[in-house]
Design a protein around this motif. Structure first.
Motif, PDB file in Angstrom:
ATOM      1  N   GLY A 164       0.781  -1.224   0.000  1.00  0.00           N
ATOM      2  CA  GLY A 164       0.000   0.000   0.000  1.00  0.00           C
ATOM      3  C   GLY A 164       0.811   1.272   0.000  1.00  0.00           C
ATOM      4  O   GLY A 164       0.269   2.357  -0.257  1.00  0.00           O
ATOM      5  N   ARG A 165       2.115   1.185   0.296  1.00  0.00           N
ATOM      6  CA  ARG A 165       2.918   2.415   0.406  1.00  0.00           C
ATOM      7  C   ARG A 165       3.560   2.819  -0.909  1.00  0.00           C
ATOM      8  O   ARG A 165       3.938   3.973  -1.073  1.00  0.00           O
ATOM      9  CB  ARG A 165       3.983   2.246   1.487  1.00  0.00           C
ATOM     10  CG  ARG A 165       3.385   1.949   2.850  1.00  0.00           C
ATOM     11  CD  ARG A 165       4.398   2.114   3.951  1.00  0.00           C
ATOM     12  NE  ARG A 165       3.916   1.549   5.197  1.00  0.00           N
ATOM     13  CZ  ARG A 165       4.554   1.606   6.356  1.00  0.00           C
ATOM     14  NH1 ARG A 165       5.739   2.207   6.398  1.00  0.00           N
ATOM     15  NH2 ARG A 165       4.046   1.062   7.443  1.00  0.00           N
ATOM     16  N   THR A 166       3.723   1.871  -1.822  1.00  0.00           N
ATOM     17  CA  THR A 166       4.150   2.207  -3.173  1.00  0.00           C
ATOM     18  C   THR A 166       2.996   1.870  -4.115  1.00  0.00           C
ATOM     19  O   THR A 166       2.079   1.123  -3.757  1.00  0.00           O
ATOM     20  CB  THR A 166       5.399   1.414  -3.589  1.00  0.00           C
ATOM     21  OG1 THR A 166       5.090   0.008  -3.583  1.00  0.00           O
ATOM     22  CG2 THR A 166       6.551   1.681  -2.633  1.00  0.00           C
ATOM     23  N   ILE A 167       3.075   2.404  -5.304  1.00  0.00           N
ATOM     24  CA  ILE A 167       1.997   2.150  -6.245  1.00  0.00           C
ATOM     25  C   ILE A 167       2.576   1.967  -7.638  1.00  0.00           C
ATOM     26  O   ILE A 167       3.377   2.782  -8.106  1.00  0.00           O
ATOM     27  CB  ILE A 167       0.963   3.303  -6.212  1.00  0.00           C
ATOM     28  CG1 ILE A 167      -0.209   2.998  -7.140  1.00  0.00           C
ATOM     29  CG2 ILE A 167       1.600   4.643  -6.546  1.00  0.00           C
ATOM     30  CD1 ILE A 167      -1.386   3.914  -6.913  1.00  0.00           C
ATOM     31  N   ALA A 168       2.210   0.854  -8.285  1.00  0.00           N
ATOM     32  CA  ALA A 168       2.630   0.561  -9.659  1.00  0.00           C
ATOM     33  C   ALA A 168       1.498   0.951 -10.594  1.00  0.00           C
ATOM     34  O   ALA A 168       0.362   0.490 -10.432  1.00  0.00           O
ATOM     35  CB  ALA A 168       2.972  -0.910  -9.813  1.00  0.00           C
ATOM     36  N   VAL A 169       1.800   1.790 -11.574  1.00  0.00           N
ATOM     37  CA  VAL A 169       0.768   2.437 -12.378  1.00  0.00           C
ATOM     38  C   VAL A 169       0.986   2.156 -13.864  1.00  0.00           C
ATOM     39  O   VAL A 169       2.124   2.189 -14.360  1.00  0.00           O
ATOM     40  CB  VAL A 169       0.774   3.959 -12.139  1.00  0.00           C
ATOM     41  CG1 VAL A 169      -0.255   4.654 -13.025  1.00  0.00           C
ATOM     42  CG2 VAL A 169       0.501   4.252 -10.669  1.00  0.00           C
ATOM     43  N   VAL A 170      -0.112   1.892 -14.573  1.00  0.00           N
ATOM     44  CA  VAL A 170      -0.136   1.850 -16.034  1.00  0.00           C
ATOM     45  C   VAL A 170      -1.032   2.982 -16.509  1.00  0.00           C
ATOM     46  O   VAL A 170      -2.168   3.132 -16.028  1.00  0.00           O
ATOM     47  CB  VAL A 170      -0.660   0.503 -16.551  1.00  0.00           C
ATOM     48  CG1 VAL A 170      -0.893   0.563 -18.055  1.00  0.00           C
ATOM     49  CG2 VAL A 170       0.306  -0.612 -16.220  1.00  0.00           C
ATOM     50  N   ALA A 171      -0.523   3.806 -17.429  1.00  0.00           N
ATOM     51  CA  ALA A 171      -1.299   4.913 -17.991  1.00  0.00           C
ATOM     52  C   ALA A 171      -1.730   4.567 -19.407  1.00  0.00           C
ATOM     53  O   ALA A 171      -0.941   4.037 -20.197  1.00  0.00           O
ATOM     54  CB  ALA A 171      -0.473   6.197 -17.982  1.00  0.00           C
ATOM     55  N   GLU A 172      -3.001   4.853 -19.719  1.00  0.00           N
ATOM     56  CA  GLU A 172      -3.532   4.617 -21.054  1.00  0.00           C
ATOM     57  C   GLU A 172      -4.193   5.892 -21.567  1.00  0.00           C
ATOM     58  O   GLU A 172      -4.890   6.586 -20.810  1.00  0.00           O
ATOM     59  CB  GLU A 172      -4.557   3.481 -21.048  1.00  0.00           C
ATOM     60  CG  GLU A 172      -3.960   2.118 -20.734  1.00  0.00           C
ATOM     61  CD  GLU A 172      -4.992   1.021 -20.799  1.00  0.00           C
ATOM     62  OE1 GLU A 172      -6.192   1.347 -20.992  1.00  0.00           O
ATOM     63  OE2 GLU A 172      -4.618  -0.160 -20.662  1.00  0.00           O
ATOM     64  N   ALA A 173      -3.960   6.203 -22.831  1.00  0.00           N
ATOM     65  CA  ALA A 173      -4.577   7.366 -23.465  1.00  0.00           C
ATOM     66  C   ALA A 173      -5.398   6.898 -24.652  1.00  0.00           C
ATOM     67  O   ALA A 173      -4.894   6.184 -25.526  1.00  0.00           O
ATOM     68  CB  ALA A 173      -3.520   8.363 -23.912  1.00  0.00           C
ATOM     69  N   ALA A 174      -6.664   7.292 -24.668  1.00  0.00           N
ATOM     70  CA  ALA A 174      -7.567   6.917 -25.763  1.00  0.00           C
ATOM     71  C   ALA A 174      -8.120   8.180 -26.396  1.00  0.00           C
ATOM     72  O   ALA A 174      -8.691   9.035 -25.703  1.00  0.00           O
ATOM     73  CB  ALA A 174      -8.693   6.037 -25.240  1.00  0.00           C
ATOM     74  N   GLY A 175      -7.936   8.327 -27.707  1.00  0.00           N
ATOM     75  CA  GLY A 175      -8.444   9.483 -28.420  1.00  0.00           C
ATOM     76  C   GLY A 175      -9.727   9.171 -29.153  1.00  0.00           C
ATOM     77  O   GLY A 175     -10.058   8.003 -29.425  1.00  0.00           O
ATOM     78  N   SER A 176     -10.478  10.213 -29.499  1.00  0.00           N
ATOM     79  CA  SER A 176     -11.722  10.016 -30.247  1.00  0.00           C
ATOM     80  C   SER A 176     -11.443   9.660 -31.705  1.00  0.00           C
ATOM     81  O   SER A 176     -12.326   9.153 -32.400  1.00  0.00           O
ATOM     82  CB  SER A 176     -12.572  11.283 -30.168  1.00  0.00           C
ATOM     83  OG  SER A 176     -11.844  12.417 -30.636  1.00  0.00           O
ATOM     84  N   VAL A 177     -10.204   9.907 -32.149  1.00  0.00           N
ATOM     85  CA  VAL A 177      -9.804   9.550 -33.509  1.00  0.00           C
ATOM     86  C   VAL A 177      -8.741   8.458 -33.491  1.00  0.00           C
ATOM     87  O   VAL A 177      -8.868   7.433 -34.170  1.00  0.00           O
ATOM     88  CB  VAL A 177      -9.288  10.788 -34.277  1.00  0.00           C
ATOM     89  CG1 VAL A 177      -8.766  10.381 -35.648  1.00  0.00           C
ATOM     90  CG2 VAL A 177     -10.372  11.849 -34.390  1.00  0.00           C
ATOM     91  N   ASP A 178      -7.667   8.664 -32.714  1.00  0.00           N
ATOM     92  CA  ASP A 178      -6.560   7.714 -32.663  1.00  0.00           C
ATOM     93  C   ASP A 178      -6.883   6.531 -31.750  1.00  0.00           C
ATOM     94  O   ASP A 178      -7.666   6.640 -30.800  1.00  0.00           O
ATOM     95  CB  ASP A 178      -5.296   8.405 -32.143  1.00  0.00           C
ATOM     96  CG  ASP A 178      -4.797   9.468 -33.115  1.00  0.00           C
ATOM     97  OD1 ASP A 178      -5.042   9.322 -34.325  1.00  0.00           O
ATOM     98  OD2 ASP A 178      -4.181  10.447 -32.648  1.00  0.00           O
ATOM     99  N   ALA A 179      -6.260   5.405 -32.043  1.00  0.00           N
ATOM    100  CA  ALA A 179      -6.447   4.200 -31.246  1.00  0.00           C
ATOM    101  C   ALA A 179      -5.797   4.373 -29.865  1.00  0.00           C
ATOM    102  O   ALA A 179      -4.851   5.161 -29.706  1.00  0.00           O
ATOM    103  CB  ALA A 179      -5.828   2.999 -31.959  1.00  0.00           C
ATOM    104  N   PRO A 180      -6.280   3.648 -28.845  1.00  0.00           N
ATOM    105  CA  PRO A 180      -5.691   3.754 -27.509  1.00  0.00           C
ATOM    106  C   PRO A 180      -4.223   3.337 -27.507  1.00  0.00           C
ATOM    107  O   PRO A 180      -3.795   2.465 -28.264  1.00  0.00           O
ATOM    108  CB  PRO A 180      -6.531   2.785 -26.675  1.00  0.00           C
ATOM    109  CG  PRO A 180      -7.816   2.632 -27.422  1.00  0.00           C
ATOM    110  CD  PRO A 180      -7.439   2.744 -28.878  1.00  0.00           C
ATOM    111  N   VAL A 181      -3.457   3.964 -26.614  1.00  0.00           N
ATOM    112  CA  VAL A 181      -2.039   3.659 -26.458  1.00  0.00           C
ATOM    113  C   VAL A 181      -1.740   3.591 -24.965  1.00  0.00           C
ATOM    114  O   VAL A 181      -2.345   4.313 -24.173  1.00  0.00           O
ATOM    115  CB  VAL A 181      -1.156   4.729 -27.158  1.00  0.00           C
ATOM    116  CG1 VAL A 181      -1.410   6.116 -26.572  1.00  0.00           C
ATOM    117  CG2 VAL A 181       0.302   4.376 -27.073  1.00  0.00           C
ATOM    118  N   ALA A 182      -0.829   2.692 -24.571  1.00  0.00           N
ATOM    119  CA  ALA A 182      -0.495   2.496 -23.156  1.00  0.00           C
ATOM    120  C   ALA A 182       0.987   2.725 -22.932  1.00  0.00           C
ATOM    121  O   ALA A 182       1.819   2.429 -23.796  1.00  0.00           O
ATOM    122  CB  ALA A 182      -0.890   1.095 -22.696  1.00  0.00           C
ATOM    123  N   ALA A 183       1.309   3.240 -21.760  1.00  0.00           N
ATOM    124  CA  ALA A 183       2.702   3.422 -21.341  1.00  0.00           C
ATOM    125  C   ALA A 183       3.108   2.255 -20.445  1.00  0.00           C
ATOM    126  O   ALA A 183       2.263   1.598 -19.824  1.00  0.00           O
ATOM    127  CB  ALA A 183       2.879   4.744 -20.592  1.00  0.00           C
TER     128      ALA A 183
END
Length: 322
Positions: A82-101
């Motif tokens: 609970g003290r650290t956090i592992a994160v995945v970020a995703e960006a989805a556009g209304s035109v472009d396909a979703p992309v993840a970091a």
């Protein structure tokens, strides 16, 4: 096609900005979503309307997901759950396909910290009383070996604790696991060494734990309870038989004074005033408290410093039936 043009480094501090930047093929609406890497639990989202590119500081979204719970139980290493956090970020556009970091792990610290390190502001020489416990926060790259040497009564006992993975680990030291010890040395290798002198706690003392900006939970025993006050809230009415008062709540406060300490220890204790979480410790029990004090004297010329704080218990005491 959208792509991430900026991602934070793994190990970045949550106390500072954590920025993601995305660029798209044309102006459009983007949704930036954050997930916990292992469980895919949603952590937050932001929407950007009609933009070709954007940049976002997600630290405020992630800080509220961090959980600090004091460790309990016998001496040993614990995971910093609970003290650290592992994160995945995703960006989805209304035109472009979703992309993840790629997944990134962030630390609950105010400033960037490099491993190996012992996190926390308290001095490396400390006092510990029978029945008390302490917690060390260790940041390490790989396998970690913690050696505990307890001496007393002409005898020496050595115990070794290991973890095979790197990251953030917690080491809990319980004084009662070393009966008869007068001195305990905790050696965490490259992370550092902490020494404890075991002495009985003064009668009526109060031990506190608090969350620090360095990403640790620290403990300290205040030897003096200057005063204890009780405030009762009452609701009053006046009727044909006169005034009637009914107690609706009560609040207990403790005014604590530290021992005479050097400048470094007093500065470390001053972190109590800005701590977002604090607890009153009694054995294995941790009760949340609120640090009421917002001003303290840290240094007085020609004298060792003492720090005085006032606390109140955050959970209401049940009122007796009337």
């Amino acid at each position: 096609m959208a792509l991430f043009t900026r991602t934070p480094l793994s190990g970045a501090p949550l106390g500072g900005p954590i920025r993601y930047a995305v660029a798209g093929s044309e102006p459009q609406t983007f949704d930036l979503r954050l997930y916990e890497a292992d469980t895919r639990t949603p952590l937050g989202a932001r929407r950007f309307a009609v933009v070709a590119a954007f940049e976002c500081d997600v630290a405020p979204l992630l800080r509220r997901a961090v959980r600090f719970t004091p460790t309990t139980g016998p001496t040993g290493l614990r995971e910093a759950t609970g003290r650290t956090i592992a994160v995945v970020a995703e960006a989805a556009g209304s035109v472009d396909a979703p992309v993840a970091a790629s997944a990134r792990t962030f630390l609950p610290t105010a400033r960037a910290t490099e491993a190996p390190a012992l996190l926390g502001p308290m001095p490396r020489e400390r006092l510990l009383a029978p029945g008390e416990c302490d917690e060390l926060t260790l940041l390490h790259d790989g396998a970690l070996v913690v050696t505990v040497v307890a001496t007393g009564g002409g005898a020496e006992r050595v115990r070794t604790y290991r973890t095979a993975t790197g990251g953030l680990s917690l080491f809990r030291l319980a004084a009662d696991d070393f009966p008869g010890a007068e001195r305990i040395e905790v050696d965490a290798g490259a992370c550092g060494r902490v020494g404890y002198t075991l002495l009985p706690a003064p009668e009526g003392s109060q031990r506190l734990a608090w969350r620090t900006a360095e990403g640790s939970i620290e403990h300290y025993t205040f030897p003096t309870v200057v005063c204890e006050t009780l405030t009762v809230a009452k609701r009053r009415a006046r009727g044909a038989e006169g005034h009637v008062a009914v107690a609706t709540g009560r609040e207990r406060r403790l005014h604590l004074r530290s021992a005479c300490e050097g400048r470094a220890a007093t500065e470390a204790l001053a972190g109590l005033l800005e701590a977002c979480e604090a607890w009153s410790c009694a054995g294995e029990e941790y009760r949340p408290v609120d640090i009421v004090t917002d001003r303290a004297t840290l240094h007085r010329h020609g004298a060792l410093g003492t720090l005085e704080v006032e606390i109140r218990f955050t959970r209401e005491e049940p009122l007796p039936w009337s």
